[in-house]
Scaffold this active site. Structure first.
Site, PDB file in Angstrom:
ATOM      1  N   ASP A 183       0.845  -1.195   0.000  1.00 35.41           N
ATOM      2  CA  ASP A 183       0.000   0.000   0.000  1.00 35.41           C
ATOM      3  C   ASP A 183       0.881   1.246   0.000  1.00 35.41           C
ATOM      4  OD1 ASP A 183      -1.939   1.914   0.294  1.00 35.41           O
ATOM      5  OD2 ASP A 183      -2.857   1.038   2.086  1.00 35.41           O
ATOM      6  N   HIS A 185      -0.432   4.212  -0.197  1.00 38.90           N
ATOM      7  CA  HIS A 185      -1.234   5.143   0.612  1.00 38.90           C
ATOM      8  C   HIS A 185      -1.239   6.560   0.043  1.00 38.90           C
ATOM      9  CE1 HIS A 185      -3.132   5.937   4.677  1.00 38.90           C
ATOM     10  NE2 HIS A 185      -3.498   4.686   4.419  1.00 38.90           N
ATOM     11  N   GLU A 209      -1.011  -0.710  -4.225  1.00 44.59           N
ATOM     12  CA  GLU A 209      -2.254   0.032  -4.013  1.00 44.59           C
ATOM     13  C   GLU A 209      -2.014   1.528  -3.866  1.00 44.59           C
ATOM     14  OE1 GLU A 209      -5.374   0.241  -0.244  1.00 44.59           O
ATOM     15  OE2 GLU A 209      -4.551  -1.690  -0.857  1.00 44.59           O
ATOM     16  N   GLU A 235     -10.008   3.246  -3.003  1.00 44.91           N
ATOM     17  CA  GLU A 235     -10.584   3.439  -1.672  1.00 44.91           C
ATOM     18  C   GLU A 235     -11.063   4.866  -1.461  1.00 44.91           C
ATOM     19  OE1 GLU A 235      -7.309   4.069   1.661  1.00 44.91           O
ATOM     20  OE2 GLU A 235      -6.700   2.497   0.274  1.00 44.91           O
ATOM     21  N   HIS A 284     -12.034  -2.388  -0.401  1.00 44.18           N
ATOM     22  CA  HIS A 284     -11.301  -1.820   0.726  1.00 44.18           C
ATOM     23  C   HIS A 284     -12.136  -1.987   1.989  1.00 44.18           C
ATOM     24  CE1 HIS A 284     -10.068   1.854   3.121  1.00 44.18           C
ATOM     25  NE2 HIS A 284      -8.877   1.377   2.815  1.00 44.18           N
TER      26      HIS A 284
END
Length: 381
Positions: A183, A185, A209, A235, A284
């Protein structure tokens, strides 16, 4: 079967639950939440309730249309999350009224069990590897972790190599029979993403991700074209219209959140759109039991489903964990990295209402961290 009352509950560790009750006593539960903005979402739920109380609970699609489009100003995570929780609760009610799980109402199950992954963490490479091996011992064959902490727009070679070395050691520790998802982020600039991704390719991540922030979704095509790693995002995309711009960009995995992206109704439509682009679904869900139950109902009815996130033991769950608000937590029994198909009506779970009401007497005030770089400027968390 009209809606009689709608209540919200702020419960730890950082969740918001909504309870919708009909005049004939059927109760449905949903999880409307924007992490760190729970109070704002609860206020919007109360506003939407003004139109919903007294209305026919079975008219889910009509309510979805009015909630999302009935105000002159539309969209955004707070509104779509409020809608999501109410939508989940209405599907829960409808399934209970008809005596069937929600996935039956979505066309029926296309699989018997759903693969799930867990979160791993640690401040050192050794701690990260230990956590991954523990997950492996507990039966999981896939885990996700963050790629890095604070990052500048273009980092030093040392910082880049530290990221690559960390995942090289993690791959060596768990072997090739264990999937690793990474991730980013949204902490990487487009330039950093394009620099780091090719270096991670030999490690064969399951997916990477949120390589860039959602506001830079238009740049995803350049990122996906520059790597063989499957790219995942979604997400922080809240509708099928948000996904319309990223699905043609070459992403491999769509990750709408059932508590953010308009609930079961909208995520079901996003899944169908994604299938047309050969994009898999991995919803998610670092959230609570109602969000996970809603996700699973969609997963079981979605042909292009890949894997499901779940929050048991995640670092956010301080004080309360995924199973704490359930009468029967065995519905989320993870065996060999899978969860079996729920067969109970509605969302397939029984919420412990007494535990929810007691926890809500001391509502949380969870906020995410605010990070800064060495020069004092804001950094993505």
């Amino acid at each position: 079967m009209n809606i009689a009352r709608i209540e919200t509950f702020l419960v730890p560790p950082r969740w918001l639950f909504v309870r919708v009750e009909t005049d004939d006593g059927i109760v449905g539960w949903g999880e409307p939440i924007v992490e760190g903005r729970a109070e704002a979402v609860a206020a919007v739920v109360a506003t939407l309730a003004e139109r919903l109380v007294g209305a026919d609970a079975s008219r889910i699609e009509d309510h979805w249309q009015v909630m999302t489009k009935g105000g002159f100003y539309r969209g955004g995570p707070v509104l779509s999350s409020a809608v999501a929780g109410i939508d989940q609760a209405l599907w829960d009610i409808k399934g209970k009224a008809l005596g069937v799980p929600v996935h039956d109402l979505l066309g029926g199950a296309v699989r018997d069990k759903v693969r799930v992954y867990t979160w791993i963490g640690g401040d050192t490479v050794e701690a990260l590897a230990e956590d991954a091996l523990r997950a492996k011992e507990n039966g999981f064959d896939a885990a996700k972790c963050n790629a890095a902490a604070q990052l500048g727009p273009i980092e030093s070679p040392a910082a880049v190599r530290a990221i690559v070395d960390q995942f090289t050691e993690l791959r060596a520790a768990v072997g090739d029979g264990f999937d690793i998802a990474i991730d980013f982020h949204g902490r990487f600039s487009t330039a950093m993403a394009r620099r780091v991704l090719p270096l991670l390719e030999p490690l064969l991540p399951l997916f990477v991700e949120e390589v860039v922030l959602p506001e830079f979704s238009r740049d995803l095509a350049a990122v996906t074209a520059g790597t063989s790693i499957p790219i995942a995002t979604g997400e922080r995309l809240y509708s099928r219209w948000d996904f319309r711009d990223v699905l043609p960009a070459g992403i491999a995995v769509a990750q709408p959140d059932l508590s953010h992206a308009g609930g079961i109704s909208e995520v079901r439509r996003i899944a169908a759109m994604a299938e047309a682009y050969d994009v898999a679904m991995a919803p998610h869900c670092p959230l609570g039991p109602i969000a996970l139950a809603s996700s699973l109902q969609v997963d079981f009815a979605t042909p292009n489903f890949l894997i499901q996130e779940q929050s048991l033991g995640i670092h956010y769950n301080q004080g309360n964990d995924l199973l704490d608000y359930l009468v029967d937590p065995s519905v989320f029994a993870f065996t060999d990295g899978y969860v079996e198909r729920p067969t109970a009506p509605g969302l397939g779970i029984e919420v412990d209402e007494a535990a929810v009401r007691k926890a809500a007497e001391d509502p949380h005030r969870w906020r995410n961290q605010v990070w800064r770089l060495r020069d004092g400027t804001f950094a993505e968390w």
